[in-house]
Scaffold this motif. Structure first.
Motif, PDB file in Angstrom:
ATOM      1  N   ARG A  16       8.808   1.952  -1.267  1.00 48.22           N
ATOM      2  CA  ARG A  16       8.429   1.675   0.124  1.00 48.22           C
ATOM      3  C   ARG A  16       8.551   2.945   0.964  1.00 48.22           C
ATOM      4  NH1 ARG A  16      11.793  -1.882   1.317  1.00 48.22           N
ATOM      5  NH2 ARG A  16      10.564  -3.746   0.990  1.00 48.22           N
ATOM      6  N   THR A  17       9.627   3.694   0.783  1.00 47.42           N
ATOM      7  CA  THR A  17       9.832   4.937   1.529  1.00 47.42           C
ATOM      8  C   THR A  17       8.688   5.913   1.273  1.00 47.42           C
ATOM      9  OG1 THR A  17      12.229   4.671   1.466  1.00 47.42           O
ATOM     10  CG2 THR A  17      11.401   6.891   1.866  1.00 47.42           C
ATOM     11  N   HIS A  18       8.322   6.077   0.004  1.00 43.32           N
ATOM     12  CA  HIS A  18       7.225   7.002  -0.326  1.00 43.32           C
ATOM     13  C   HIS A  18       5.889   6.516   0.224  1.00 43.32           C
ATOM     14  CE1 HIS A  18       9.507   9.807  -2.769  1.00 43.32           C
ATOM     15  NE2 HIS A  18      10.124   8.776  -3.297  1.00 43.32           N
ATOM     16  N   THR A  19       5.668   5.216   0.168  1.00 45.03           N
ATOM     17  CA  THR A  19       4.405   4.669   0.680  1.00 45.03           C
ATOM     18  C   THR A  19       4.331   4.811   2.200  1.00 45.03           C
ATOM     19  OG1 THR A  19       4.335   3.124  -1.174  1.00 45.03           O
ATOM     20  CG2 THR A  19       2.925   2.628   0.707  1.00 45.03           C
ATOM     21  N   LEU A  20       5.450   4.616   2.890  1.00 51.79           N
ATOM     22  CA  LEU A  20       5.460   4.815   4.345  1.00 51.79           C
ATOM     23  C   LEU A  20       5.157   6.266   4.708  1.00 51.79           C
ATOM     24  CD1 LEU A  20       8.469   2.586   5.429  1.00 51.79           C
ATOM     25  CD2 LEU A  20       6.098   2.347   6.163  1.00 51.79           C
ATOM     26  N   ARG A  21       5.710   7.196   3.940  1.00 53.69           N
ATOM     27  CA  ARG A  21       5.406   8.622   4.191  1.00 53.69           C
ATOM     28  C   ARG A  21       3.924   8.904   3.978  1.00 53.69           C
ATOM     29  NH1 ARG A  21      10.640  10.629   1.133  1.00 53.69           N
ATOM     30  NH2 ARG A  21      12.118  10.448   2.843  1.00 53.69           N
ATOM     31  N   ALA A  22       3.372   8.344   2.918  1.00 58.79           N
ATOM     32  CA  ALA A  22       1.940   8.537   2.655  1.00 58.79           C
ATOM     33  C   ALA A  22       1.117   7.940   3.790  1.00 58.79           C
ATOM     34  CB  ALA A  22       1.558   7.896   1.319  1.00 58.79           C
ATOM     35  N   LEU A  23       1.520   6.759   4.264  1.00 61.09           N
ATOM     36  CA  LEU A  23       0.811   6.117   5.372  1.00 61.09           C
ATOM     37  C   LEU A  23       0.835   7.012   6.610  1.00 61.09           C
ATOM     38  CD1 LEU A  23      -0.650   3.655   6.541  1.00 61.09           C
ATOM     39  CD2 LEU A  23       1.596   2.640   6.979  1.00 61.09           C
ATOM     40  N   GLN A  24       1.965   7.630   6.886  1.00 64.65           N
ATOM     41  CA  GLN A  24       2.057   8.550   8.032  1.00 64.65           C
ATOM     42  C   GLN A  24       1.145   9.755   7.833  1.00 64.65           C
ATOM     43  OE1 GLN A  24       6.276   9.249   8.010  1.00 64.65           O
ATOM     44  NE2 GLN A  24       6.718   7.471   9.303  1.00 64.65           N
ATOM     45  N   ASP A  25       1.109  10.277   6.602  1.00 63.15           N
ATOM     46  CA  ASP A  25       0.221  11.417   6.310  1.00 63.15           C
ATOM     47  C   ASP A  25      -1.243  11.028   6.507  1.00 63.15           C
ATOM     48  OD1 ASP A  25       2.428  12.973   5.680  1.00 63.15           O
ATOM     49  OD2 ASP A  25       2.190  12.700   3.501  1.00 63.15           O
ATOM     50  N   TYR A  26      -1.620   9.865   5.999  1.00 61.76           N
ATOM     51  CA  TYR A  26      -3.005   9.408   6.149  1.00 61.76           C
ATOM     52  C   TYR A  26      -3.370   9.219   7.618  1.00 61.76           C
ATOM     53  CZ  TYR A  26      -2.526   8.233   1.161  1.00 61.76           C
ATOM     54  OH  TYR A  26      -2.293   8.260  -0.189  1.00 61.76           O
ATOM     55  N   THR A  27      -2.421   8.694   8.382  1.00 61.36           N
ATOM     56  CA  THR A  27      -2.667   8.477   9.814  1.00 61.36           C
ATOM     57  C   THR A  27      -2.869   9.810  10.529  1.00 61.36           C
ATOM     58  OG1 THR A  27      -1.368   6.446   9.724  1.00 61.36           O
ATOM     59  CG2 THR A  27      -1.750   7.394  11.900  1.00 61.36           C
ATOM     60  N   ARG A  28      -2.084  10.815  10.147  1.00 63.04           N
ATOM     61  CA  ARG A  28      -2.269  12.157  10.735  1.00 63.04           C
ATOM     62  C   ARG A  28      -3.621  12.741  10.347  1.00 63.04           C
ATOM     63  NH1 ARG A  28       3.394  12.562  10.217  1.00 63.04           N
ATOM     64  NH2 ARG A  28       3.311  13.213   8.047  1.00 63.04           N
ATOM     65  N   LEU A  29      -4.021  12.560   9.091  1.00 60.88           N
ATOM     66  CA  LEU A  29      -5.325  13.050   8.647  1.00 60.88           C
ATOM     67  C   LEU A  29      -6.451  12.385   9.440  1.00 60.88           C
ATOM     68  CD1 LEU A  29      -4.895  13.124   4.763  1.00 60.88           C
ATOM     69  CD2 LEU A  29      -5.220  15.089   6.273  1.00 60.88           C
ATOM     70  N   LYS A  30      -6.318  11.090   9.654  1.00 57.49           N
ATOM     71  CA  LYS A  30      -7.345  10.373  10.408  1.00 57.49           C
ATOM     72  C   LYS A  30      -7.414  10.882  11.840  1.00 57.49           C
ATOM     73  CE  LYS A  30      -8.768   5.837  11.983  1.00 57.49           C
ATOM     74  NZ  LYS A  30      -8.456   4.429  12.109  1.00 57.49           N
TER      75      LYS A  30
END
Length: 101
Positions: A16-30
């Motif tokens: 979950r921690t890793h997926t949340l970090r990825a979600l934050q990265d994707y949101t920044r990319l968007k």
């Protein structure tokens, strides 16, 4: 779900921690992408939706694992808890009228 020496709940929380970090990265990319690159935005949005779904699934897994662990603890602890004076009280019997003591 048990494997000797493996803390499944910890693995779930780590994922979950890793997926949340990825979600934050994707949101920044968007946020950094321009509207002119529609194909890239659609790909990033797809990744965001997948990460959100994975987080929901991990939440579901954790809840199921905790319920199963709780049920196993109750099943294992039923006999010892009575012997130690904890847990559900022993049933009591009431004297029946007319019965000999």
């Amino acid at each position: 779900v048990t494997t000797p020496g493996v803390d499944v709940l910890r693995i779930t929380q780590t994922q979950r921690t890793h997926t949340l970090r990825a979600l934050q990265d994707y949101t920044r990319l968007k946020a950094g992408a321009g509207d002119e690159d529609l194909a890239w935005l659609l790909v990033v949005e797809s990744l965001i939706f997948q990460a959100e779904a994975e987080i929901r699934w991990l939440d579901h897994c954790e809840a199921r694992l905790l319920r199963a662990e709780s049920a196993r603890s109750i099943d294992r602890g039923a006999e010892p808890s009575r012997a130690s004076g904890r847990g559900a009280p022993e049933p009591t019997t009431k004297p029946v009228r007319g019965a000999q003591p």
